[in-house]
Every structure is written in C-alpha cells, then in structure tokens.
Design a protein around this motif. Structure first.
Motif, mmCIF file in Angstrom:
data_model
loop_
_atom_site.group_PDB
_atom_site.id
_atom_site.type_symbol
_atom_site.label_atom_id
_atom_site.label_comp_id
_atom_site.label_asym_id
_atom_site.label_seq_id
_atom_site.Cartn_x
_atom_site.Cartn_y
_atom_site.Cartn_z
ATOM 1 N N ARG A 46 -11.614 5.860 -6.727
ATOM 2 C CA ARG A 46 -10.956 4.625 -6.322
ATOM 3 C C ARG A 46 -11.742 3.437 -6.871
ATOM 4 O O ARG A 46 -12.967 3.389 -6.747
ATOM 5 N N SER A 57 -11.444 -2.490 -6.325
ATOM 6 C CA SER A 57 -10.317 -3.249 -5.774
ATOM 7 C C SER A 57 -9.625 -2.513 -4.631
ATOM 8 O O SER A 57 -8.982 -3.134 -3.784
ATOM 9 N N TYR A 58 -9.756 -1.191 -4.591
ATOM 10 C CA TYR A 58 -9.192 -0.408 -3.486
ATOM 11 C C TYR A 58 -9.829 -0.827 -2.167
ATOM 12 O O TYR A 58 -9.174 -0.825 -1.120
ATOM 13 N N TYR A 59 -11.103 -1.198 -2.235
ATOM 14 C CA TYR A 59 -11.833 -1.567 -1.024
ATOM 15 C C TYR A 59 -11.892 -3.068 -0.776
ATOM 16 O O TYR A 59 -12.219 -3.494 0.333
ATOM 17 N N THR A 60 -11.589 -3.862 -1.781
ATOM 18 C CA THR A 60 -11.609 -5.317 -1.581
ATOM 19 C C THR A 60 -10.225 -5.873 -1.278
ATOM 20 O O THR A 60 -10.076 -7.069 -1.045
ATOM 21 N N ARG A 61 -9.206 -5.004 -1.247
ATOM 22 C CA ARG A 61 -7.833 -5.481 -1.065
ATOM 23 C C ARG A 61 -7.572 -6.002 0.339
ATOM 24 O O ARG A 61 -6.643 -6.776 0.563
ATOM 25 N N SER A 62 -8.392 -5.561 1.310
ATOM 26 C CA SER A 62 -8.159 -5.945 2.701
ATOM 27 C C SER A 62 -9.459 -5.799 3.482
ATOM 28 O O SER A 62 -10.275 -4.922 3.167
ATOM 29 N N ASP A 90 6.058 -9.343 -0.592
ATOM 30 C CA ASP A 90 5.752 -9.817 -1.933
ATOM 31 C C ASP A 90 6.977 -9.699 -2.839
ATOM 32 O O ASP A 90 8.002 -9.103 -2.482
ATOM 33 N N ALA A 117 -10.219 -2.175 4.700
ATOM 34 C CA ALA A 117 -10.401 -1.087 3.742
ATOM 35 C C ALA A 117 -11.874 -0.691 3.660
ATOM 36 O O ALA A 117 -12.743 -1.519 3.408
ATOM 37 N N GLY A 141 0.821 -1.201 0.000
ATOM 38 C CA GLY A 141 0.000 0.000 0.000
ATOM 39 C C GLY A 141 0.855 1.252 0.000
ATOM 40 O O GLY A 141 1.798 1.386 -0.782
#
Length: 369
Positions: free
Chosen positions: A159, A162-167, A47, A170, A18
């Motif tokens: 955004r 995927s910005y909100y599904t990444r973790s 990663d 979020a 991030g």
C-alpha cells in the motif's frame, strides 16, 4: 419491477468512497440487470466520480442524502470507516431494513454484542465475502492433511503512503480516543483472519480464542500497525496463526494454509464462482442470514482483535530497515520471506531472529482471568 413483473428490492449505500466505490459499481451493475433499485446514496460528501458513475449507469437517479434518518429501503449496505459502523448498523437493525455491513464489523466486542442483542427483522450479515467459498474448498481437502494442527492466514500486500494519509483514521488504532483498530490483520487482511478462525471452530466446536499473542509493527508513518503476526491458542482444536503486511517487498495474495499430521494444503482467498453474499442477500432478503458471516459468526474475530490490542502498542520499524520502491511506496526488505517462514513454522517474527523484531508480551490467557 423486474422484467418478470416481480418487485425488486430497494437498496441504500452508506459510504461511497474507498471500498464503498466498489459497492457502488457492483450495485449499479446489478441494477442494470434488474436485480435491485438503488434508491439512495448516503455520505457526508459526494465527489465528482461518484456522480459520474451514477449518471452513466443509472436510468433513475438515486437520492443523494447526508443522513440515514428516515431512510426506508429493503437493504442497507454500510461501507463507511470502521469506527462509524456501530451507530449506523444499530439504526439500520432497529429500522427493520436488512443489513450488509462491510468488514471489519465494529472495533469493540461490546459494540458487536450490543448489535447481536437486537433481533433483526431481516437478514444481517458482514462483508467477509469469500469466507464460505474458501472454507468449503478447504474442508474438501482436509482428509489429505490428517489431524489438523495449525491453520495459518497469510498475505503480503503493498500500500502506498497515500493509502494511510487519505484519512485521519487510516492506519490508526484510535482517533480522538475512539477505537478504530485499522491494522493490517484487522482490516485489509481481516477476511482471511475471520476465515481461519471460523474454520477452527468448524473443525472443533469447542474451539475458543483463549489466548492471543500479538507481534505487531509499523513501517508506514502511522500510529497503528501495518505488519504483524497473531497466534491464537485454544484448549481444543488447532492453533490459528495470522501473518501479513501492507509493506511487502514481494506481493502475495491472501491465502489460508492448513497443516496437519500428514501434510498441508493452501487455498487462495480470492473471488470464486460462488454467488456473491450480497447478491444472495438481495435474492432472499427475508430469509436466514449466512451462518458463516452473520453477527454471531464474526464475534470470535472481533474478540481476537480486542485481545491483540490489549497486548500492547505496535513497534515502529526504523527507517534504516525500510526501503523505498518508488516515490510514495515503501517496503520492508525480506518481509515476504519472513511471512513464508511464519507459515512454515507457526512462529512469531520475534522468534525468527529478525533484527527489527522484539519479543511481545505474552497474550492474555482467558483461563487465568
């Protein structure tokens, strides 16, 4: 050692994904310039991209660690999820290392006050990077506007889903009962909110967030908010308004607008030619912290976030009101124009007559408590 024989500070970065990735790239660049030695990277998982960046840029590989236990460096940068900040920052402060804590600092006011109660042996700052540069530009323009009546922080971001599904954290206010408070004005636009609040206190030292009205919504499929307005009032000095979204139909960079009796001025909240505060800290680790971004300075921001959350949960905007820009990216049609109206009038969304907006509960009045 640097080229002139001086000992360079050792640095550890906690959190490499991030926003931590930006810190990693910057620290590696400064290391190449002889400013620091990146001694350790700390994360639960590294990663391939992290290792690739280090392999390319670092002449001496840092330690890869899973914990800060036993870490002995001059300065620690924390760029982990917000709800992990408190425990990590507390350990860093007690260890004697300097601290650079990425924004937002901590979710809860009680957590911040606990950190403030620890006397740091070295400087401790929060990463509201452009606060000083923006405030100094605004203060130079204040004579043009007369008596300041309102300060508005505003920004329209976009955004993807995927910005909100990444973790799991979020876009959430809570994760398994733990406060996170990842809202549009609490995290991605937190820097302009802090700047506006700080400017209000500099205009009138008696300024305090006595009441907060929160008009908050979500477009994305999240439990927190991604669109909203805060209106903060004090018995002294200007009203402060913050408005923003991460579901913009028209992207507009974050900025601060000051309205006064003779007019208004707007200053973008963007990178300046001023020295980066983290670089300033590295150049003077044992010196005093920047008073605009130290732990005391950010208390009003955390207080406002806590008051806003107390007003009530955000309202989900129906899918029928949304629009898909392209696969994985949605927007709220007309939101940029509504943000402009908030900047012009100081109104909440609910006061502007938007069909999806609802009148929020009154903000908590501290004087009435």
């Amino acid at each position: 050692m640097s080229a002139d024989g001086m000992k360079v500070p050792t640095v550890a970065l906690v959190g490499t994904a991030g926003y931590g990735r930006r810190h990693l790239e910057q620290l590696l660049a400064w290391q190449a310039d002889g400013v620091l030695r990146l001694a350790a990277l700390v994360d639960v998982n590294f990663d391939a991209e992290t290792r690739r960046l280090v392999d390319i840029a670092a002449a001496v590989e840092p330690q890869y660690l899973s914990s800060i236990d036993g870490l002995e460096v001059d300065l620690v940068v924390i760029a982990t999820p917000p709800h992990t900040h408190f425990a990590l920052a507390e350990r860093v402060l007690r260890s004697g290392s300097a601290l650079y804590l990425e924004k937002p600092p901590v979710p809860l006011l009680s957590q911040l006050d606990a950190l403030r109660a620890i006397t740091p042996r070295r400087r401790a700052e929060v990463g509201f990077q452009q606060a000083r540069a923006t405030i100094e530009r605004l203060e130079a323009l204040l004579p043009e506007v007369g008596d300041v009546e309102r300060i508005t922080a505003h920004g329209c971001l976009s955004r993807p889903d995927s910005y909100y599904t990444r973790s799991p954290w979020a876009g959430a206010w809570y994760v398994n009962g733990t406060a996170v408070f990842d809202g549009a004005l609490f995290n991605p636009l937190a820097h302009i909110v802090h700047t506006a609040l700080t400017l209000a206190r500099r205009i009138d030292a008696r300024w305090a967030a006595e009441s907060v009205e929160a008009d908050l919504y979500s477009v994305h499929d999240i439990t927190g908010d991604d669109t909203g307005v805060l209106r903060i009032r004090s018995s002294y000095g200007p009203v402060v308004v913050a408005v923003g979204t991460t579901a913009a139909d028209v992207v507009r960079p974050p900025a601060i607008t000051v309205h006064g009796t003779r007019g208004h001025v707007t200053v973008p909240h963007v990178a300046s030619t001023s020295i980066h505060p983290l670089l300033a800290a590295l150049n003077d680790i044992d010196g005093p912290a920047d008073r605009l971004i130290d732990l005391d300075a950010v208390r009003t921001f955390v207080d406002v976030v806590n008051q806003a959350v107390e007003v009530g949960e955000p309202v989900r905007i129906p899918v029928s009101e949304q629009q898909r820009i392209r696969a994985g990216v949605r927007c709220l049609p007309g939101i940029a124009e509504l943000v402009d109206q908030v900047v012009s009038t100081g109104s909440l969304f609910a006061e502007l007559g938007s069909g999806w907006a609802r009148r929020p509960a009154p903000g908590m009045d501290r004087e009435a408590m």
